[in-house]
Motif scaffolding. Sequence first.
Motif, PDB file in Angstrom:
ATOM      1  N   THR A 206       0.839  -1.199   0.000  1.00 11.16           N
ATOM      2  CA  THR A 206       0.000   0.000   0.000  1.00 11.16           C
ATOM      3  C   THR A 206       0.872   1.245   0.000  1.00 11.16           C
ATOM      4  N   THR A 207       0.260   2.367  -0.231  1.00  7.35           N
ATOM      5  CA  THR A 207       1.010   3.624  -0.246  1.00  7.35           C
ATOM      6  C   THR A 207       1.520   3.991   1.136  1.00  7.35           C
ATOM      7  N   THR A 208       0.979   3.360   2.175  1.00 13.54           N
ATOM      8  CA  THR A 208       1.403   3.651   3.552  1.00 13.54           C
ATOM      9  C   THR A 208       2.239   2.515   4.129  1.00 13.54           C
ATOM     10  N   SER A 209       2.887   1.750   3.256  1.00 12.19           N
ATOM     11  CA  SER A 209       3.884   0.751   3.635  1.00 12.19           C
ATOM     12  C   SER A 209       3.333  -0.489   4.306  1.00 12.19           C
ATOM     13  N   THR A 210       2.043  -0.733   4.188  1.00 12.67           N
ATOM     14  CA  THR A 210       1.505  -2.016   4.626  1.00 12.67           C
ATOM     15  C   THR A 210       1.711  -3.026   3.502  1.00 12.67           C
ATOM     16  N   ILE A 211       2.099  -4.251   3.862  1.00 15.61           N
ATOM     17  CA  ILE A 211       2.295  -5.282   2.846  1.00 15.61           C
ATOM     18  C   ILE A 211       1.411  -6.474   3.165  1.00 15.61           C
ATOM     19  N   VAL A 212       0.835  -7.035   2.104  1.00 17.80           N
ATOM     20  CA  VAL A 212      -0.115  -8.139   2.230  1.00 17.80           C
ATOM     21  C   VAL A 212       0.298  -9.236   1.269  1.00 17.80           C
ATOM     22  N   LEU A 213       0.298 -10.474   1.751  1.00 18.33           N
ATOM     23  CA  LEU A 213       0.608 -11.613   0.911  1.00 18.33           C
ATOM     24  C   LEU A 213      -0.685 -12.119   0.267  1.00 18.33           C
ATOM     25  N   VAL A 214      -0.703 -12.154  -1.054  1.00 18.19           N
ATOM     26  CA  VAL A 214      -1.868 -12.611  -1.817  1.00 18.19           C
ATOM     27  C   VAL A 214      -1.496 -13.951  -2.461  1.00 18.19           C
ATOM     28  N   VAL A 215      -2.201 -15.018  -2.059  1.00 12.55           N
ATOM     29  CA  VAL A 215      -1.801 -16.362  -2.472  1.00 12.55           C
ATOM     30  C   VAL A 215      -2.950 -17.043  -3.224  1.00 12.55           C
ATOM     31  N   PRO A 216      -2.816 -17.304  -4.527  1.00 12.43           N
ATOM     32  CA  PRO A 216      -3.800 -18.145  -5.230  1.00 12.43           C
ATOM     33  C   PRO A 216      -3.664 -19.593  -4.753  1.00 12.43           C
ATOM     34  N   GLN A 217      -4.805 -20.247  -4.558  1.00 11.58           N
ATOM     35  CA  GLN A 217      -4.787 -21.612  -4.044  1.00 11.58           C
ATOM     36  C   GLN A 217      -5.736 -22.491  -4.840  1.00 11.58           C
ATOM     37  N   VAL A 260       5.851   8.245   3.994  1.00 11.06           N
ATOM     38  CA  VAL A 260       6.220   6.828   4.101  1.00 11.06           C
ATOM     39  C   VAL A 260       5.742   6.069   2.872  1.00 11.06           C
ATOM     40  N   ARG A 261       5.464   6.777   1.831  1.00 12.64           N
ATOM     41  CA  ARG A 261       4.934   6.146   0.620  1.00 12.64           C
ATOM     42  C   ARG A 261       5.959   5.177   0.034  1.00 12.64           C
ATOM     43  N   TYR A 286      12.822  -6.459  -1.131  1.00  9.83           N
ATOM     44  CA  TYR A 286      13.295  -5.151  -0.721  1.00  9.83           C
ATOM     45  C   TYR A 286      12.181  -4.136  -0.974  1.00  9.83           C
ATOM     46  N   LEU A 287      11.873  -3.316   0.055  1.00  9.54           N
ATOM     47  CA  LEU A 287      10.847  -2.295  -0.058  1.00  9.54           C
ATOM     48  C   LEU A 287      11.480  -0.936   0.193  1.00  9.54           C
ATOM     49  N   LEU A 288      11.403  -0.075  -0.794  1.00  8.98           N
ATOM     50  CA  LEU A 288      11.902   1.289  -0.662  1.00  8.98           C
ATOM     51  C   LEU A 288      10.731   2.206  -0.357  1.00  8.98           C
ATOM     52  N   THR A 289      10.744   2.855   0.821  1.00  8.32           N
ATOM     53  CA  THR A 289       9.693   3.797   1.189  1.00  8.32           C
ATOM     54  C   THR A 289      10.224   5.214   1.044  1.00  8.32           C
ATOM     55  N   GLY A 290       9.485   6.164   1.552  1.00 12.79           N
ATOM     56  CA  GLY A 290       9.893   7.554   1.397  1.00 12.79           C
ATOM     57  C   GLY A 290      11.144   7.900   2.157  1.00 12.79           C
ATOM     58  N   HIS A 291      11.524   7.091   3.175  1.00 11.71           N
ATOM     59  CA  HIS A 291      12.689   7.445   3.978  1.00 11.71           C
ATOM     60  C   HIS A 291      13.573   6.264   4.337  1.00 11.71           C
ATOM     61  N   GLU A 302       7.414 -15.316   7.184  1.00 14.28           N
ATOM     62  CA  GLU A 302       8.056 -14.082   6.751  1.00 14.28           C
ATOM     63  C   GLU A 302       8.872 -13.497   7.905  1.00 14.28           C
ATOM     64  N   GLN A 303       9.957 -12.813   7.522  1.00 20.71           N
ATOM     65  CA  GLN A 303      10.835 -12.226   8.535  1.00 20.71           C
ATOM     66  C   GLN A 303      11.403 -10.919   8.007  1.00 20.71           C
ATOM     67  N   LEU A 304      11.317  -9.882   8.839  1.00 20.50           N
ATOM     68  CA  LEU A 304      11.943  -8.606   8.496  1.00 20.50           C
ATOM     69  C   LEU A 304      13.398  -8.685   8.918  1.00 20.50           C
ATOM     70  N   ILE A 305      14.310  -8.771   7.939  1.00 19.48           N
ATOM     71  CA  ILE A 305      15.731  -8.958   8.225  1.00 19.48           C
ATOM     72  C   ILE A 305      16.370  -7.667   8.699  1.00 19.48           C
ATOM     73  N   ALA A 306      16.086  -6.583   8.004  1.00 21.35           N
ATOM     74  CA  ALA A 306      16.729  -5.313   8.358  1.00 21.35           C
ATOM     75  C   ALA A 306      15.910  -4.162   7.812  1.00 21.35           C
ATOM     76  N   GLU A 307      16.116  -2.996   8.421  1.00 23.88           N
ATOM     77  CA  GLU A 307      15.504  -1.760   7.924  1.00 23.88           C
ATOM     78  C   GLU A 307      16.554  -0.670   7.986  1.00 23.88           C
ATOM     79  N   TYR A 308      16.815  -0.049   6.837  1.00 22.37           N
ATOM     80  CA  TYR A 308      17.868   0.959   6.729  1.00 22.37           C
ATOM     81  C   TYR A 308      17.232   2.336   6.575  1.00 22.37           C
ATOM     82  N   ASP A 309      17.631   3.243   7.478  1.00 21.35           N
ATOM     83  CA  ASP A 309      17.141   4.620   7.397  1.00 21.35           C
ATOM     84  C   ASP A 309      18.032   5.391   6.438  1.00 21.35           C
TER      85      ASP A 309
END
Length: 1199
Positions: A206-217, A260-261, A286-291, A302-309
Amino acid sequence: MEWNQSMPKSLNLSAVSTRSPLQSKRSFPSFTRKSSRSSVGFRSSQPRKVVAVTQRHVVESCGASLPVLVAEALGYADRSASGSVRISPSGWAWLVTGRRLFVWQYRQLSSAGSVHESRRWNVAAGQCRELNLPPSDLSHKADLVCVITNEGNHFPSCVAVTPEGTVRYWPSIAHEGTSVEDNADLQGQECDSLTYLGPHGCLLATTTSTIVLVVPQMIDGRHSIFCRALKTPQGWLGGISRRFSSLIFGSMTASQVMEVRISRVIAVCPTQVDGGSSIHSPWKVYLLTGHSLQHWMIGATEQLIAEYDLDRITQDSFQQTIWRVESGGESKVWLMDMQLIEGGFMVLAAAVNPSCSSLMHYAFGTIFTDEASTSPVKFASFCPIKYTSLYREDEELKSWNYHFILHGNNVIMFNFKNIIAVPVSSPSEDPDKLEFMTSDDRVLGGALCGSVPLFFLKNHGLLSILPIESTSVDAFNNSIMEDSNVSEQSLLFSDGLTVSMAELEEMSVNKDSTTKLKAAFLNYVRKDRAKCEALLQDLFSESAMGRSSRLEVSGKPDVDRPLDQVVVSASLNIIDEVPDGDPRWSDSKQSTVSLKTSSSLQILNQLQGKQKALEIYLDFLKAMQLWEKLSGLSVGGRVVSTCHVLAEHEEKLVAAISLKTLHPVHNALLDPVIKRVQVDRGMLTDGCLTHIDLFFKEVSKVHEAIPVLCQYSEEVVQSSRPPDEIASTLAEANTIILTVLQDVMNFRKQNDRSPSPNFPGMEYLPWTASSGKAGVGDALVLQHSITLKNGAQLAGNPSLRNQLYDQLVSLVDIILDGCRSHLESIKGSGKYPSCLQQYEVKRSSYIKSFFDEKEYERAAVLAEKFCDFEALVRVCDITGNDERLSEYQEKFEDQGFSNFLYAWYMREHKQGELLEKFRQGSSLRKVQAEGMMLKPLDGGNRLAFSSAFGQRPSRPLTVGGDKPFRRESQREALGSFLSNHPSISWMLNVFDGETVKASDTLRMLASQEKESITKKKYMLSMAKLALLANGNVAARGAAMDWINNQMNLIESQENLPESTVYSFGYEPDKMPVLTPAEIIKLYIADECEEATEYEFSKALDLLPMIENNEEREELWLTVWCRAILRDKWLDVDSCVPVETCQRKLFFKLVELSLLMGKTPLEVLPPVDKIMAMEELGTLRESKSFQYLLRIGYEHYSGL
């Protein structure tokens, strides 16, 4: 700057080396981009046109023309809503405009993942499917669509998400009507992008940095879609780097905090990292946001490995390199895009400092993350570029927001209106701004597909942009001047279609007509038109051609002329030519001179050379006006257009190229098949040439592999292998057959070779549907049968079973498409009716097989394409899908679907459902009257409605409802249809409040009813109720009187004594409608032994209903005569004559009539007429009878 259109097309721009990078104080370290899937080397062999050339780059069109649907969508789109495009390295692209999604194949990869040079480009291009996106209040975009290629399936699946979060999944884009939906439940967040994660599904951001896993089954053989939000770990450490930066450097502006887009999402397949892993290995994301930049691992968990400011170091880097100041609190920075490089990533950043200027500056920064687990302190390199744009706060973000593609030592930045090439190895150089777009043009999408940067523009379509030497332009132009005698076509075949002058002269004087025609063709290629025309004049003189006209005097086509035979023979020589460059074929050459279509040793290149040569040969026939003189040939007992024979040669080449491309992947199955084909032909290998060489040389017989493959499938079915292994083998065989034939059919649609005009008596039966050795029709029928009975019905794996059913749909599609083409070619001939009947039986049989397996969606796909209205109605009826039924009415409005639908309901005795489904609830009026209101039918009213058409409704009909007609035209169609079916049309009148019209119809039906008095009675009852419901009393009048008279007549019939009814062979409960005369005769019949003066009085009361005066008077006298004959008039006591008369039925009837208020003159028939009735027999001559009759008359006349 426009490129010179006369540039030689054979020039390979990809071979031109890039310019040497200039040295600069501020340059990037050496890096390479992370490897992606195998390179796409398709440029050199694709049809292309140079669009523009700058000092360092060339812009070329890429691939074939856009599909018609895409071109029309772009042409009709508003400038402000031109849509967006996404280009996938898998070979598919898609356009989103409004709610319309177009998916097409711009190139095709091999199943093994490698890319063959120009693999089936001409075949794959143009395959386009249109899908409808879910409704949305916001604009759809291509970044929210993901097209997924599945191994073994000819068409990919597709996932699309609306900006609000509604997810729609199509298991196959070939079946637009088959989809499932879910909602991501984003609570008002706007979706930004959808990224493919292989077997793990797709990642929705999303534009506000929410991520959703969409899985066809696939659950229990049914497709579904599952959405699950991924949560970022929270706690004291969450966002620590950002808070720490704030403590050291001070607080940030509100705009920066809120920004945070998400700018970019990149997913990396495990095989791109370690070269190989299982399908369940997690993917790097990898997700690039506004900052900042987030690094995830997504797999089973799922695991968030790192976040770089990155916000602070980006701002500091701009301050130090652009504005040269330490403090820049007023500056604003944006992270716009990101690309992975070896060991890290490169970002495109933009910044503006309003206190200094309103110019937006751009820079590329690199960060290496292999060993870094915390936010970096600074960029490894930071290089501003010599390009700026004007920044205005009120301007749209897209006006100055850029994305970029990393290509070697170049970066190509682009947004919706600009494309800028930047040499990152020499950032001090001015960027190369590619200015070739018009004011109304737009960049709708861009991507790096393999090693080629591709862009999609609204006006230009698909373009490639590659570097070129600065001196190349002059070199190109000079090359044209140096060889002005070499034609464009010969340059297309720099390694073929070349013969020496001696060879050409030898061909020109050859007595063989085919060789001489090839000589004319080669002269045409050399642009020696005079020599070409002279050869053709000599070859096809008036006497040589036989007739100047293409039609005989009888009006039938003049077939098998020398012209047609020679033209086809030359075409056969081209496609079956021995490879000239392969020394192993030297002993097999039949002539010393050949066209030399290719000098390549690779079979695929040889086939493509033949394809190009044949294309130019057909252009030659048209340019020299031979095409329009072609007539027909006798083939297999039919007269076939020569143009269609030549088209078949083209299609066989397409099939050969497709089959050869499939061979490396399916060699275990294809090798024994090809060997068996060669054995059947009696052609064995001689040690040098393999069975593959021999098979693909004879292109005209390449279709023989398909029947053999089907025979092999039949042998597998009859073996003792496990059912799932048999099903897998069938699926593989079907994949080969369908890939080849669908490539052929797509080519056929894009290249119509039909003669104009088409002559009577000629038939067109494509080889893909023809039976016998000339085609594959019989083989396809066999393959369909064994796939259905031994594959789909027995497969235990749901996914495999679904694949087989999809393949069955495609097989039936090919079979019926060929039959339909044949039907269209013989329309108007004597064969047409019988062939049409056979086609309809075959169509019904194939589609019925899907009904038997409850595969209704697949049945609907075929029925919709081939206009099987019966199947379409059955699908909707079984599934209860009224919405789809209405859509079919709109789609097939001009083909009479509505009338067929209504007739089907009548034929199936479902008239009640017909009215229930198609009445217009929104316009119904509440029909009320004293003692009557139309409500859900029950009791007497329901019986009254059902009696009109002989059955009770399966469910109550209601007034009102929520299923109105989708269009007024449907309502008009129903009204027109029902005009011929008044037995139910009156109900539609009642629903519309037209009660007088309903009453008129019911009265008409009642007057025509002869079979059942019960039906007539209820029709009259409803007619009377309809009149009473009308508020206009004046409209009732005569109609109400007529109804009452008819009801009285029915009452008289119902009052007949049962014994009399039975004695005449009737059943009281099932009596037909009797006329007044018939009822009278029953009342006065001798069989009615219990008849009294009252029954005779009823008979007299019915006389006014007889319209014919003579008949009425005769019956009147007959009634009185029968009354006389009921008693004995002889040997009676004449002493008291009056009392004797009063005991006779005749005078009892007179007395009863007088008591009812009638006068003796009205009641008593004239004596002389009574005495003249022959029915009285000898009684008329009796003096005693005459005496008693007259004295009775005298007595009652005096009363």
